[in-house]
Motif scaffolding. Sequence first.
Motif, mmCIF file in Angstrom:
data_model
loop_
_atom_site.group_PDB
_atom_site.id
_atom_site.type_symbol
_atom_site.label_atom_id
_atom_site.label_comp_id
_atom_site.label_asym_id
_atom_site.label_seq_id
_atom_site.Cartn_x
_atom_site.Cartn_y
_atom_site.Cartn_z
ATOM 1 N N LEU A 15 -7.876 1.242 3.409
ATOM 2 C CA LEU A 15 -6.970 0.665 4.411
ATOM 3 C C LEU A 15 -7.645 -0.471 5.175
ATOM 4 N N ASP A 16 -8.906 -0.291 5.533
ATOM 5 C CA ASP A 16 -9.637 -1.362 6.220
ATOM 6 C C ASP A 16 -9.665 -2.626 5.369
ATOM 7 N N HIS A 17 -9.900 -2.455 4.076
ATOM 8 C CA HIS A 17 -9.927 -3.638 3.208
ATOM 9 C C HIS A 17 -8.527 -4.243 3.057
ATOM 10 N N LEU A 18 -7.528 -3.386 2.933
ATOM 11 C CA LEU A 18 -6.156 -3.883 2.811
ATOM 12 C C LEU A 18 -5.779 -4.731 4.024
ATOM 13 N N LYS A 19 -6.219 -4.313 5.199
ATOM 14 C CA LYS A 19 -5.908 -5.048 6.428
ATOM 15 C C LYS A 19 -6.546 -6.437 6.461
ATOM 16 N N LEU A 20 -7.565 -6.665 5.630
ATOM 17 C CA LEU A 20 -8.169 -7.998 5.543
ATOM 18 C C LEU A 20 -7.194 -9.019 4.960
ATOM 19 N N LEU A 21 -6.139 -8.537 4.301
ATOM 20 C CA LEU A 21 -5.131 -9.434 3.733
ATOM 21 C C LEU A 21 -4.191 -9.992 4.801
ATOM 22 N N ASP A 22 -4.215 -9.390 5.988
ATOM 23 C CA ASP A 22 -3.377 -9.845 7.093
ATOM 24 C C ASP A 22 -3.791 -11.263 7.490
ATOM 25 N N SER A 23 -2.817 -12.129 7.669
ATOM 26 C CA SER A 23 -3.017 -13.521 8.099
ATOM 27 C C SER A 23 -3.634 -14.411 7.022
ATOM 28 N N ASP A 24 -3.866 -13.896 5.825
ATOM 29 C CA ASP A 24 -4.346 -14.733 4.722
ATOM 30 C C ASP A 24 -3.132 -15.093 3.873
ATOM 31 N N HIS A 25 -2.621 -16.299 4.066
ATOM 32 C CA HIS A 25 -1.404 -16.723 3.375
ATOM 33 C C HIS A 25 -1.666 -17.250 1.974
ATOM 34 N N GLY A 26 -2.819 -17.831 1.767
ATOM 35 C CA GLY A 26 -3.118 -18.398 0.460
ATOM 36 C C GLY A 26 -2.071 -19.411 0.015
ATOM 37 N N GLY A 27 -1.378 -20.024 0.965
ATOM 38 C CA GLY A 27 -0.358 -21.014 0.648
ATOM 39 C C GLY A 27 1.032 -20.439 0.454
ATOM 40 N N PHE A 28 1.160 -19.130 0.450
ATOM 41 C CA PHE A 28 2.465 -18.486 0.254
ATOM 42 C C PHE A 28 3.262 -18.459 1.557
ATOM 43 N N ALA A 29 4.555 -18.155 1.461
ATOM 44 C CA ALA A 29 5.442 -18.114 2.624
ATOM 45 C C ALA A 29 5.141 -16.932 3.539
ATOM 46 N N GLU A 48 1.665 -8.834 4.071
ATOM 47 C CA GLU A 48 3.123 -8.750 4.073
ATOM 48 C C GLU A 48 3.659 -8.654 2.651
ATOM 49 N N HIS A 49 3.087 -9.425 1.737
ATOM 50 C CA HIS A 49 3.516 -9.347 0.334
ATOM 51 C C HIS A 49 3.300 -7.937 -0.216
ATOM 52 N N SER A 50 2.148 -7.349 0.079
ATOM 53 C CA SER A 50 1.847 -6.000 -0.402
ATOM 54 C C SER A 50 2.811 -4.980 0.195
ATOM 55 N N LEU A 51 3.036 -5.088 1.499
ATOM 56 C CA LEU A 51 3.968 -4.173 2.170
ATOM 57 C C LEU A 51 5.388 -4.346 1.648
ATOM 58 N N GLN A 52 5.764 -5.592 1.418
ATOM 59 C CA GLN A 52 7.112 -5.858 0.917
ATOM 60 C C GLN A 52 7.303 -5.285 -0.488
ATOM 61 N N THR A 53 6.293 -5.429 -1.317
ATOM 62 C CA THR A 53 6.360 -4.890 -2.681
ATOM 63 C C THR A 53 6.510 -3.372 -2.633
ATOM 64 N N ALA A 54 5.707 -2.729 -1.792
ATOM 65 C CA ALA A 54 5.776 -1.266 -1.656
ATOM 66 C C ALA A 54 7.101 -0.826 -1.043
ATOM 67 N N THR A 55 7.589 -1.571 -0.068
ATOM 68 C CA THR A 55 8.865 -1.234 0.575
ATOM 69 C C THR A 55 10.005 -1.284 -0.432
ATOM 70 N N ARG A 56 10.038 -2.329 -1.233
ATOM 71 C CA ARG A 56 11.085 -2.459 -2.246
ATOM 72 C C ARG A 56 11.031 -1.293 -3.239
ATOM 73 N N ALA A 57 9.834 -0.931 -3.664
ATOM 74 C CA ALA A 57 9.685 0.180 -4.612
ATOM 75 C C ALA A 57 10.130 1.496 -3.968
ATOM 76 N N HIS A 58 9.737 1.694 -2.710
ATOM 77 C CA HIS A 58 10.117 2.915 -1.995
ATOM 78 C C HIS A 58 11.631 3.008 -1.831
ATOM 79 N N ARG A 59 12.238 1.928 -1.397
ATOM 80 C CA ARG A 59 13.687 1.925 -1.174
ATOM 81 C C ARG A 59 14.480 2.049 -2.477
ATOM 82 N N ASP A 60 13.809 1.741 -3.574
ATOM 83 C CA ASP A 60 14.449 1.865 -4.885
ATOM 84 C C ASP A 60 14.289 3.280 -5.458
#
Length: 198
Positions: free
Chosen positions: A43-57, A62-74
């Motif tokens: 989890l500590d490492h996952l949180k390092l992805l916060d605020s790193d956009h890499g040029g994405f929107a 957020e991308h990781s959470l969104q991917t997991a959220t979509r899978a969960h809701r499906d």
Amino acid sequence: MADDAAVIDRARFHAMTEGTLEDWQAISRANAAERGRHVDRILDHLKLLDSDHGGFAVDRLEHSLQTATRAHRDGRDEEYVVCALLHDIGDILLPASHAEMGAAILKPYVSDANHWMLEHHGVFQGYYFFHHLGLDRDMREQFRGHPHFEHCAQFCHLYDQNSFDPAYDTMPLDAFVPMMRRVMEAPKRSIYTRDDAA
């Protein structure tokens, strides 16, 4: 008698060739006390992805959470949802081979299909953008016929390639932590687990 003296809190050997049963029992006790902490470290490492956009929107967390959220809701099971959450955890540490990192972290805890999906999703995700970079978008075709080809292609199509939406109602990381703990509580396979230890 010297039985009490045999209980040590740290191994005494300086080379494994000198190790005794008592040394390895001390090591086992120390590791048992750390059980479950690996999830906190992940989890500590996952949180390092916060605020790193890499040029994405959206940023990588957020991308990781969104991917997991979509899978969960499906209606995907917790193992699959945790795979979705951690699929890009290697983005900033291993950008040239990020997919392999998530796969390595989860290999002891997930099915062969989900492990293969994690390990190969980078190539499969390339179907959506490699041609813009002068690469072969059909690179994934080298795996056509593999039993898990469609499993991986479906993951990328349904949950990964479309999870860059700043307006999406994403579940918070805390919602996934209990799932991670359950999925990663005990390995399904490991060189450190005896087959008869059930």
